[in-house]
Design a protein around this motif. Structure first.
Motif, PDB file in Angstrom:
ATOM      1  N   PRO A   1       7.175  67.754  46.427  1.00 56.52           N
ATOM      2  CA  PRO A   1       7.096  66.950  47.656  1.00 56.52           C
ATOM      3  C   PRO A   1       6.291  65.675  47.421  1.00 56.52           C
ATOM      4  O   PRO A   1       5.285  65.691  46.703  1.00 56.52           O
ATOM      5  N   PRO A   2       6.716  64.562  48.004  1.00 60.05           N
ATOM      6  CA  PRO A   2       5.968  63.311  47.836  1.00 60.05           C
ATOM      7  C   PRO A   2       4.577  63.392  48.451  1.00 60.05           C
ATOM      8  O   PRO A   2       4.315  64.211  49.347  1.00 60.05           O
ATOM      9  N   VAL A   3       3.699  62.529  47.971  1.00 61.49           N
ATOM     10  CA  VAL A   3       2.375  62.390  48.582  1.00 61.49           C
ATOM     11  C   VAL A   3       2.401  61.197  49.529  1.00 61.49           C
ATOM     12  O   VAL A   3       3.189  60.268  49.353  1.00 61.49           O
ATOM     13  N   MET A   4       1.540  61.222  50.521  1.00 62.97           N
ATOM     14  CA  MET A   4       1.498  60.151  51.506  1.00 62.97           C
ATOM     15  C   MET A   4       0.831  58.901  50.932  1.00 62.97           C
ATOM     16  O   MET A   4       0.011  58.976  50.019  1.00 62.97           O
ATOM     17  N   SER A   5       1.176  57.762  51.518  1.00 61.38           N
ATOM     18  CA  SER A   5       0.522  56.506  51.169  1.00 61.38           C
ATOM     19  C   SER A   5      -0.913  56.486  51.683  1.00 61.38           C
ATOM     20  O   SER A   5      -1.288  57.257  52.568  1.00 61.38           O
ATOM     21  N   ALA A   6      -1.688  55.564  51.149  1.00 61.71           N
ATOM     22  CA  ALA A   6      -3.104  55.483  51.513  1.00 61.71           C
ATOM     23  C   ALA A   6      -3.293  55.107  52.977  1.00 61.71           C
ATOM     24  O   ALA A   6      -2.489  54.371  53.569  1.00 61.71           O
ATOM     25  N   TYR A   7      -4.362  55.618  53.546  1.00 62.76           N
ATOM     26  CA  TYR A   7      -4.788  55.286  54.915  1.00 62.76           C
ATOM     27  C   TYR A   7      -5.816  54.177  54.793  1.00 62.76           C
ATOM     28  O   TYR A   7      -6.855  54.337  54.157  1.00 62.76           O
ATOM     29  N   ALA A   8      -5.540  53.022  55.413  1.00 60.60           N
ATOM     30  CA  ALA A   8      -6.300  51.809  55.112  1.00 60.60           C
ATOM     31  C   ALA A   8      -7.725  51.808  55.647  1.00 60.60           C
ATOM     32  O   ALA A   8      -8.616  51.179  55.055  1.00 60.60           O
TER      33      ALA A   8
ATOM     34  N   ALA B   1      15.111  63.106  49.565  1.00 58.63           N
ATOM     35  CA  ALA B   1      15.573  62.677  48.238  1.00 58.63           C
ATOM     36  C   ALA B   1      14.794  63.376  47.139  1.00 58.63           C
ATOM     37  O   ALA B   1      15.365  63.810  46.125  1.00 58.63           O
ATOM     38  N   ALA B   2      13.488  63.511  47.311  1.00 63.38           N
ATOM     39  CA  ALA B   2      12.667  64.195  46.306  1.00 63.38           C
ATOM     40  C   ALA B   2      13.096  65.655  46.172  1.00 63.38           C
ATOM     41  O   ALA B   2      13.217  66.181  45.054  1.00 63.38           O
ATOM     42  N   ARG B   3      13.332  66.297  47.293  1.00 67.48           N
ATOM     43  CA  ARG B   3      13.750  67.701  47.250  1.00 67.48           C
ATOM     44  C   ARG B   3      15.124  67.832  46.603  1.00 67.48           C
ATOM     45  O   ARG B   3      15.363  68.734  45.782  1.00 67.48           O
ATOM     46  N   ALA B   4      16.041  66.939  46.963  1.00 65.34           N
ATOM     47  CA  ALA B   4      17.387  66.987  46.392  1.00 65.34           C
ATOM     48  C   ALA B   4      17.364  66.775  44.886  1.00 65.34           C
ATOM     49  O   ALA B   4      18.202  67.314  44.156  1.00 65.34           O
TER      50      ALA B   4
ATOM     51  N   LEU C   1       8.248  61.065  43.344  1.00 65.10           N
ATOM     52  CA  LEU C   1       8.775  59.942  44.118  1.00 65.10           C
ATOM     53  C   LEU C   1       7.798  59.689  45.247  1.00 65.10           C
ATOM     54  O   LEU C   1       7.310  60.638  45.877  1.00 65.10           O
ATOM     55  N   GLY C   2       7.488  58.418  45.503  1.00 65.69           N
ATOM     56  CA  GLY C   2       6.518  58.116  46.545  1.00 65.69           C
ATOM     57  C   GLY C   2       6.894  56.904  47.366  1.00 65.69           C
ATOM     58  O   GLY C   2       7.827  56.163  47.028  1.00 65.69           O
ATOM     59  N   LEU C   3       6.155  56.696  48.452  1.00 63.61           N
ATOM     60  CA  LEU C   3       6.333  55.549  49.330  1.00 63.61           C
ATOM     61  C   LEU C   3       5.151  54.606  49.215  1.00 63.61           C
ATOM     62  O   LEU C   3       4.005  55.051  49.113  1.00 63.61           O
ATOM     63  N   GLY C   4       5.442  53.303  49.254  1.00 59.67           N
ATOM     64  CA  GLY C   4       4.406  52.292  49.414  1.00 59.67           C
ATOM     65  C   GLY C   4       4.585  51.699  50.794  1.00 59.67           C
ATOM     66  O   GLY C   4       5.462  50.863  51.016  1.00 59.67           O
ATOM     67  N   GLU C   5       3.767  52.142  51.746  1.00 60.04           N
ATOM     68  CA  GLU C   5       4.091  51.869  53.142  1.00 60.04           C
ATOM     69  C   GLU C   5       3.632  50.508  53.647  1.00 60.04           C
ATOM     70  O   GLU C   5       4.183  50.013  54.634  1.00 60.04           O
ATOM     71  N   ALA C   6       2.670  49.888  53.002  1.00 61.00           N
ATOM     72  CA  ALA C   6       2.254  48.559  53.466  1.00 61.00           C
ATOM     73  C   ALA C   6       3.394  47.561  53.313  1.00 61.00           C
ATOM     74  O   ALA C   6       3.744  46.836  54.257  1.00 61.00           O
ATOM     75  N   ASP C   7       4.005  47.535  52.136  1.00 60.20           N
ATOM     76  CA  ASP C   7       5.132  46.630  51.921  1.00 60.20           C
ATOM     77  C   ASP C   7       6.348  47.052  52.736  1.00 60.20           C
ATOM     78  O   ASP C   7       7.116  46.209  53.217  1.00 60.20           O
ATOM     79  N   LEU C   8       6.543  48.369  52.890  1.00 59.52           N
ATOM     80  CA  LEU C   8       7.683  48.846  53.663  1.00 59.52           C
ATOM     81  C   LEU C   8       7.556  48.446  55.129  1.00 59.52           C
ATOM     82  O   LEU C   8       8.542  48.042  55.763  1.00 59.52           O
TER      83      LEU C   8
END
Length: 271
Positions: A174-181, A166-169, A137-144
């Motif tokens: 563990p999720p990976v972080m979104s890209a650093y622009a 949520a990933a742990r449950a 499970l991951g995050l897309g932080e630009a759109d968020l």
């Protein structure tokens, strides 16, 4: 095996970049059919995916276009023609139904949903448990960021923690972080990675190979962490052999099961 820490995006309409990514030091290559590819290039990008990934000998995921777009069905058909080892990265997921539809179209293939909206964050656990084929499970932080109307990392803290929980449950890694622009700001990247690691992320996506070494260094355990982890495991091993129940480190810290599991994770990463 040690968990993957570095994930490198490559736009599918640039076969030269995909080839370089496949030859890079990234643990996982993310071939992108979505945001990095202009609408006029979608068909050519899909053809590149079929050609370049017909046989792969390393971990690869393909990010497809969202079901609301006219390219989604063709993207899924292309992924279906690839080796089963190629996972599918699903953008902007907001409901379990989206996951189940892809799982039905691509049976036996690893699914990697991305949460990129407030609604997705609210439904994070439902999404994470929508199919046994979900591998991460991951995050897309630009759109968020845009959806939440926030300009800095402080506004993302709760959403990041929500996805980590949520990933742990859901018993996922563990999720990976979104890209650093900013690909030139390696110091900022390292600082951001350390903050994400403290929250519970493990690893990060990159948009340029120059970021990979910084990401890996930030998520690998320090010599001090490795030494402490070895002490924990050695104490537990010795106490078990001696039939001792209560176990403490040299500094007086008593050990519990969670600390032992964490120590073994640290040693796995160190190896």
């Amino acid at each position: 095996m040690s968990p993957p820490l570095t994930f490198l995006y490559a736009p599918a309409d640039r076969p030269d970049r995909v080839a370089k990514a496949l030859d890079s030091a990234a643990d996982v290559v993310l071939v992108d059919l979505e945001d990095a590819v202009a609408p006029a290039h979608k068909d050519a990008a899909r053809a590149n995916v079929l050609r370049l990934l017909a046989s792969v000998a390393r971990p690869v995921q393909v990010r497809v276009n969202h079901p609301s777009t006219p390219w989604h069905a063709a993207d899924l058909a292309a992924v279906a023609a690839l080796p089963l080892e190629v996972g599918v990265r699903l953008p902007k997921v907001e409901s379990p139904e989206e996951i189940r539809a892809v799982a039905a179209a691509l049976p036996d293939r690893a699914l990697h949903p991305l949460i990129e909206s407030a609604l997705g964050v609210e439904r994070a656990l439902d999404i994470a448990t929508a199919s046994p084929r979900i591998a991460s499970l991951g995050l897309g932080e630009a759109d968020l960021r845009s959806d939440l109307g926030v300009a800095d990392d402080a506004g993302l803290t709760w959403a990041r923690s929500r996805v980590i929980v949520a990933a742990r449950a859901a018993r996922l890694a563990p999720p990976v972080m979104s890209a650093y622009a900013n690909v030139r700001d390696l110091d900022g990247l390292a600082e951001s990675c350390r903050a994400g690691r403290a929250l519970g992320f493990r690893g990060r996506t990159a948009i340029h190979p120059v970021q990979l070494a910084t990401i890996r260094a930030a998520f690998l355990p320090t010599p001090q962490e490795i030494a402490r982890a070895r002490e924990v495991v050695e104490r537990v091993t010795g106490a078990t052999a001696a039939g001792v129940g209560a176990i403490a480190l040299a500094d007086g810290t008593f050990l519990d099961v969670a600390m032992v599991e964490q120590a073994r994770t640290v040693l796995s990463l160190a190896e």
